[in-house]
Scaffold this motif. Sequence first.
Motif, PDB file in Angstrom:
ATOM      1  N   LEU A 276       3.278 -23.737 -21.297  1.00 41.34           N
ATOM      2  CA  LEU A 276       4.287 -23.195 -20.673  1.00 41.34           C
ATOM      3  C   LEU A 276       4.078 -23.390 -19.176  1.00 41.34           C
ATOM      4  O   LEU A 276       2.953 -22.399 -19.038  1.00 41.34           O
ATOM      5  N   GLU A 277       4.460 -24.442 -18.343  1.00 43.79           N
ATOM      6  CA  GLU A 277       4.726 -24.178 -17.086  1.00 43.79           C
ATOM      7  C   GLU A 277       5.819 -23.210 -16.592  1.00 43.79           C
ATOM      8  O   GLU A 277       6.509 -24.563 -16.130  1.00 43.79           O
ATOM      9  N   VAL A 278       5.624 -22.818 -15.443  1.00 42.69           N
ATOM     10  CA  VAL A 278       6.516 -22.178 -14.476  1.00 42.69           C
ATOM     11  C   VAL A 278       6.651 -22.441 -13.336  1.00 42.69           C
ATOM     12  O   VAL A 278       5.521 -22.258 -12.693  1.00 42.69           O
ATOM     13  N   LYS A 279       7.199 -23.035 -12.358  1.00 41.73           N
ATOM     14  CA  LYS A 279       6.976 -23.646 -11.307  1.00 41.73           C
ATOM     15  C   LYS A 279       8.122 -22.813 -10.274  1.00 41.73           C
ATOM     16  O   LYS A 279       9.501 -23.842 -10.104  1.00 41.73           O
ATOM     17  N   GLY A 280       7.937 -22.332  -9.297  1.00 38.80           N
ATOM     18  CA  GLY A 280       8.594 -21.848  -8.039  1.00 38.80           C
ATOM     19  C   GLY A 280      10.277 -21.431  -8.327  1.00 38.80           C
ATOM     20  O   GLY A 280      11.072 -21.298  -8.248  1.00 38.80           O
ATOM     21  N   ILE A 281       9.789 -20.147  -9.838  1.00 39.90           N
ATOM     22  CA  ILE A 281      11.250 -19.748  -9.938  1.00 39.90           C
ATOM     23  C   ILE A 281      11.516 -18.844  -8.740  1.00 39.90           C
ATOM     24  O   ILE A 281      11.010 -17.565  -8.363  1.00 39.90           O
ATOM     25  N   THR A 282      12.551 -18.943  -8.331  1.00 38.52           N
ATOM     26  CA  THR A 282      12.993 -17.459  -7.137  1.00 38.52           C
ATOM     27  C   THR A 282      15.123 -16.932  -7.758  1.00 38.52           C
ATOM     28  O   THR A 282      15.264 -17.833  -8.916  1.00 38.52           O
ATOM     29  N   ARG A 283      14.890 -16.183  -7.634  1.00 37.06           N
ATOM     30  CA  ARG A 283      16.086 -15.078  -8.217  1.00 37.06           C
ATOM     31  C   ARG A 283      16.264 -14.135  -6.933  1.00 37.06           C
ATOM     32  O   ARG A 283      16.223 -13.058  -7.053  1.00 37.06           O
ATOM     33  N   GLY A 284      17.384 -14.236  -5.885  1.00 36.28           N
ATOM     34  CA  GLY A 284      17.795 -13.351  -4.857  1.00 36.28           C
ATOM     35  C   GLY A 284      16.246 -12.617  -4.602  1.00 36.28           C
ATOM     36  O   GLY A 284      15.092 -13.850  -4.139  1.00 36.28           O
ATOM     37  N   SER A 285      16.113 -11.603  -4.120  1.00 36.00           N
ATOM     38  CA  SER A 285      14.675 -11.031  -3.755  1.00 36.00           C
ATOM     39  C   SER A 285      13.932 -10.696  -4.712  1.00 36.00           C
ATOM     40  O   SER A 285      12.720 -10.194  -3.948  1.00 36.00           O
ATOM     41  N   THR A 286      14.509  -9.894  -5.664  1.00 41.49           N
ATOM     42  CA  THR A 286      13.768  -9.963  -6.404  1.00 41.49           C
ATOM     43  C   THR A 286      12.641 -10.739  -7.304  1.00 41.49           C
ATOM     44  O   THR A 286      11.534 -10.439  -7.716  1.00 41.49           O
ATOM     45  N   LEU A 287      12.217 -12.013  -7.318  1.00 43.36           N
ATOM     46  CA  LEU A 287      11.610 -13.440  -7.273  1.00 43.36           C
ATOM     47  C   LEU A 287      11.803 -14.140  -6.508  1.00 43.36           C
ATOM     48  O   LEU A 287      12.571 -15.390  -5.550  1.00 43.36           O
ATOM     49  N   ARG A 288      10.280 -14.806  -6.297  1.00 49.10           N
ATOM     50  CA  ARG A 288      10.594 -15.702  -5.021  1.00 49.10           C
ATOM     51  C   ARG A 288       9.887 -16.684  -5.161  1.00 49.10           C
ATOM     52  O   ARG A 288       8.129 -16.110  -5.426  1.00 49.10           O
ATOM     53  N   ASP A 289       9.773 -17.469  -5.555  1.00 49.81           N
ATOM     54  CA  ASP A 289       8.689 -18.909  -5.606  1.00 49.81           C
ATOM     55  C   ASP A 289       7.253 -18.474  -6.081  1.00 49.81           C
ATOM     56  O   ASP A 289       6.192 -18.767  -6.238  1.00 49.81           O
ATOM     57  N   ALA A 290       7.969 -17.681  -7.533  1.00 50.35           N
ATOM     58  CA  ALA A 290       6.766 -17.665  -8.788  1.00 50.35           C
ATOM     59  C   ALA A 290       6.528 -19.084  -9.620  1.00 50.35           C
ATOM     60  O   ALA A 290       7.433 -19.358 -10.177  1.00 50.35           O
ATOM     61  N   SER A 291       5.255 -18.838  -9.639  1.00 53.16           N
ATOM     62  CA  SER A 291       4.855 -20.093 -10.823  1.00 53.16           C
ATOM     63  C   SER A 291       3.901 -19.767 -11.520  1.00 53.16           C
ATOM     64  O   SER A 291       2.906 -18.878 -10.287  1.00 53.16           O
ATOM     65  N   PHE A 292       3.492 -20.161 -12.321  1.00 53.38           N
ATOM     66  CA  PHE A 292       2.302 -20.040 -13.553  1.00 53.38           C
ATOM     67  C   PHE A 292       1.906 -20.907 -14.098  1.00 53.38           C
ATOM     68  O   PHE A 292       2.765 -21.732 -14.904  1.00 53.38           O
ATOM     69  N   ARG A 293       1.403 -20.904 -15.306  1.00 53.35           N
ATOM     70  CA  ARG A 293       0.563 -21.626 -16.479  1.00 53.35           C
ATOM     71  C   ARG A 293       0.066 -20.714 -17.483  1.00 53.35           C
ATOM     72  O   ARG A 293      -0.341 -19.546 -17.523  1.00 53.35           O
ATOM     73  N   LEU A 294       0.435 -21.635 -18.903  1.00 50.05           N
ATOM     74  CA  LEU A 294       0.659 -20.679 -19.455  1.00 50.05           C
ATOM     75  C   LEU A 294      -0.280 -21.210 -20.951  1.00 50.05           C
ATOM     76  O   LEU A 294       0.035 -22.548 -21.046  1.00 50.05           O
ATOM     77  N   HIS A 295      -2.251 -21.770 -21.307  1.00 51.09           N
ATOM     78  CA  HIS A 295      -2.224 -22.367 -21.829  1.00 51.09           C
ATOM     79  C   HIS A 295      -2.264 -21.469 -23.422  1.00 51.09           C
ATOM     80  O   HIS A 295      -2.189 -20.512 -23.875  1.00 51.09           O
ATOM     81  N   ARG A 296      -2.337 -22.797 -24.736  1.00 52.48           N
ATOM     82  CA  ARG A 296      -2.660 -22.763 -26.046  1.00 52.48           C
ATOM     83  C   ARG A 296      -4.005 -21.562 -25.951  1.00 52.48           C
ATOM     84  O   ARG A 296      -4.283 -21.341 -25.590  1.00 52.48           O
ATOM     85  N   GLY A 297      -3.462 -20.617 -26.811  1.00 54.63           N
ATOM     86  CA  GLY A 297      -3.940 -19.467 -27.760  1.00 54.63           C
ATOM     87  C   GLY A 297      -5.473 -18.335 -26.093  1.00 54.63           C
ATOM     88  O   GLY A 297      -6.139 -17.554 -26.546  1.00 54.63           O
ATOM     89  N   GLU A 298      -4.097 -18.148 -25.462  1.00 50.01           N
ATOM     90  CA  GLU A 298      -4.186 -17.066 -24.248  1.00 50.01           C
ATOM     91  C   GLU A 298      -3.672 -16.326 -23.991  1.00 50.01           C
ATOM     92  O   GLU A 298      -2.513 -16.139 -24.230  1.00 50.01           O
ATOM     93  N   ILE A 299      -4.213 -14.890 -23.706  1.00 45.25           N
ATOM     94  CA  ILE A 299      -3.797 -13.963 -23.085  1.00 45.25           C
ATOM     95  C   ILE A 299      -3.505 -13.779 -21.469  1.00 45.25           C
ATOM     96  O   ILE A 299      -4.300 -13.623 -20.966  1.00 45.25           O
ATOM     97  N   LEU A 300      -2.250 -13.801 -21.398  1.00 41.70           N
ATOM     98  CA  LEU A 300      -2.281 -14.251 -19.359  1.00 41.70           C
ATOM     99  C   LEU A 300      -1.598 -12.644 -19.172  1.00 41.70           C
ATOM    100  O   LEU A 300      -0.530 -12.079 -19.483  1.00 41.70           O
ATOM    101  N   GLY A 301      -2.089 -11.427 -19.100  1.00 41.69           N
ATOM    102  CA  GLY A 301      -1.407 -10.322 -18.470  1.00 41.69           C
ATOM    103  C   GLY A 301      -0.949 -10.473 -17.352  1.00 41.69           C
ATOM    104  O   GLY A 301      -1.555 -10.786 -15.575  1.00 41.69           O
ATOM    105  N   LEU A 302       0.386  -9.510 -16.993  1.00 44.45           N
ATOM    106  CA  LEU A 302       1.281  -9.896 -15.620  1.00 44.45           C
ATOM    107  C   LEU A 302       0.972  -8.424 -15.396  1.00 44.45           C
ATOM    108  O   LEU A 302       1.608  -7.545 -15.611  1.00 44.45           O
ATOM    109  N   ALA A 303       0.197  -7.714 -14.255  1.00 48.57           N
ATOM    110  CA  ALA A 303       0.496  -6.561 -13.760  1.00 48.57           C
ATOM    111  C   ALA A 303       0.911  -6.666 -11.996  1.00 48.57           C
ATOM    112  O   ALA A 303       1.745  -7.893 -11.900  1.00 48.57           O
TER     113      ALA A 303
END
Length: 519
Positions: A276-303
Motif C-alpha cells: 500500500l502506498e498513500v500519497k498526499g491525502i488531504t481532507r479539510g483541516s483534519t488531514l493535510r498532505d499525508a503520505s506513507f508506504r506499507l510493506h508486506r509483513g510489516e506492522i506500521l504503528g500510527l501514533a
Amino acid sequence: MTEEAVNREGDRSRHPLVSIRNLSKSFPGVRALDNCQFELRSGEVHALMGENGAGKSTLMKVLAGVYQKDEGEILVDGKPVDIPDPRSAQALGIGIVHQELNLMNHLSAAQNIFIGREPRGRLGVFIDERELNRKATEIFERMRLKLDPRTLVGDLTVAKQQMVEIAKALSFHSRVLIMDEPTAALNDAEIEDLFRIIRQLRSEGVGIIYISHKMDELKLISDRVTVMRDGQYVATVPAESTPVETIISMMVGRQLDTAPRHPSHVAEKSDDAILLEVKGITRGSTLRDASFRLHRGEILGLAGLMGAGRTELARAVFGADPRDSGDIYVRGRKVSIGSPKDAVRHGIGYLSEDRKQFGLATGMDVKANVALSSMNEFVSLGMFLDQRAIQQAAERYVSQLRIKTPSIHQQVRLLSGGNQQKIVIAKWLLRDCDILFFDEPTRGIDVGAKSEIYKLIDALAAEGKAIVMISSELPEILRMSHRVLVMCEGRITGELAAGEATQEKIMQLATQRESLVTE
C-alpha cells in the motif's frame, strides 16, 4: 507504607462495609461465578481486576441488584442482606457508575441526578426547580466540583457527565460506590480530577470498588486489589507493595511478553514488497498532505494525541470518509477508492475503534458476524445462503482464534470485549484481506486478551499481511511496531524505526505543531 496509608488501614480494620462469601451465579450453559468472595472496607478504594469474562461485572451486578445470586451470601455492616433489585441496593447505600453512562442529554445535570425523585412545591404538583438545583449544588460542593446544576448534560464533556453520574449515585446517600472503567474515555487532566474526587470520597468513609484494565492506575488510586479469573476468586493483595507483574500473572495465570519490538524483528522493506502506498491525502483541516508506504509483513504503528488525525487517515484510505485530494496505490497500481466496498474489493480491511457500532451486529450471532463481509461468497443458486458453509467457516475461525463462546449461535453482545474483537478480525480474515487497519485494537480489553490479540497480529504479519495499527497507548505502539509514524494536527510529523523509537521521541513528534515547525 506511608503514614496516611497506615492510618487508613487502622480505621478500616474494624469491620468490613461489604462482605461477599461463597457466591455463585449461573446462566444457561455458563457458570459465571463460582464460590466467589470479596470484601470492602469503609474509606478504601478496592480495585477489582481480571480478564474480560473473569466475572467482575457479574459480581458487581449481583451486588447492585441487577442479577440475583444462586448461592452464597452478602453482608452489609456485618448483617446478611437480600438485594433483589437495584432499588434495594440503593436503599442499602450501594451505587454504581456504569462504563456506558446512563444520562438524558436534553435534561439538566440536576434533573438527571434526581429524575423520578424531584422535590415538589406546596401543592405537590409542580417540580420545585430552585430546591432541585440547591440539592444538586450541595452534592457538587461535597465533591468540590464547579458545575452549574442547570447545565444541559448534552453540553457537558464526557468527564463532566461522569461526575454527574457519581453525583447521582451519591444522591442516594451511597456508602458503597462501584466504578466500572471510569477513565476509559478521559484524558490525563480529567483522570486527575476524577482521582481527586475519589480521594475526597474515600476520606469521607465511602468504600469504592474500582474496576479498570489500566495497570498504571492501581498504584495511584487503590488500596487493595482483588483478582478474579474464570469466574473464581484468586487473591486479595495490597496495591502499594504488590508488583504489577504479579497482579498480571494472577489475572492470566501465566507470564506475558511485554518487551518492545527488537530491530531484528523488522520486516524486509524492499520496493517490490510495498502493498500500500498513500500519497498526499488531504481532507479539510483534519488531514493535510499525508503520505506513507506499507510493506508486506510489516506492522506500521500510527501514533499521536487525540485529534491528531489517525482515525481520519484510516477512514479516508478505506473510503469511509471522502478526501479532497491524494492518491492510493495497491501493489504498485493506482486504485480508485470512493467507498468501503471499493476498499474491500482491493483487499483492504478496517477494524474500527468502535467495534460495537461499526464492526459488529451485536444482536446477531457469532456465525452471522464472521460471515458479514463475505456473504456473497456463500450464495448458492444465485439466491440462497449456504448455511452449512457459513457454519463451517465460523467454527474454523472460532477454533483458530480461540474465541470463547458457548457456541457459534451465541449473540455477540453477550461475549467479552476481547472475544468480540476476535470476531471482527475473523470477519476480515475470512474476506482474505492482505492490508488491515487496526484502530485501537485493544481498547477496553484486559491484559490477557491483549496478549492474545498481539500474538494474532504478529502471526498475521508473519503470514505476509500488511498492518497499520493505530493506538493511543505508547507501550503498545513500541511493543508491536516495526516502524512508527507520528501525526499531529492532521500531518505526519515523523517516522521512527523500531530500534530508535521511544516514548519521549514519539511525544516530541506528537506535539510538533505546524506553527512550531515553520518558525
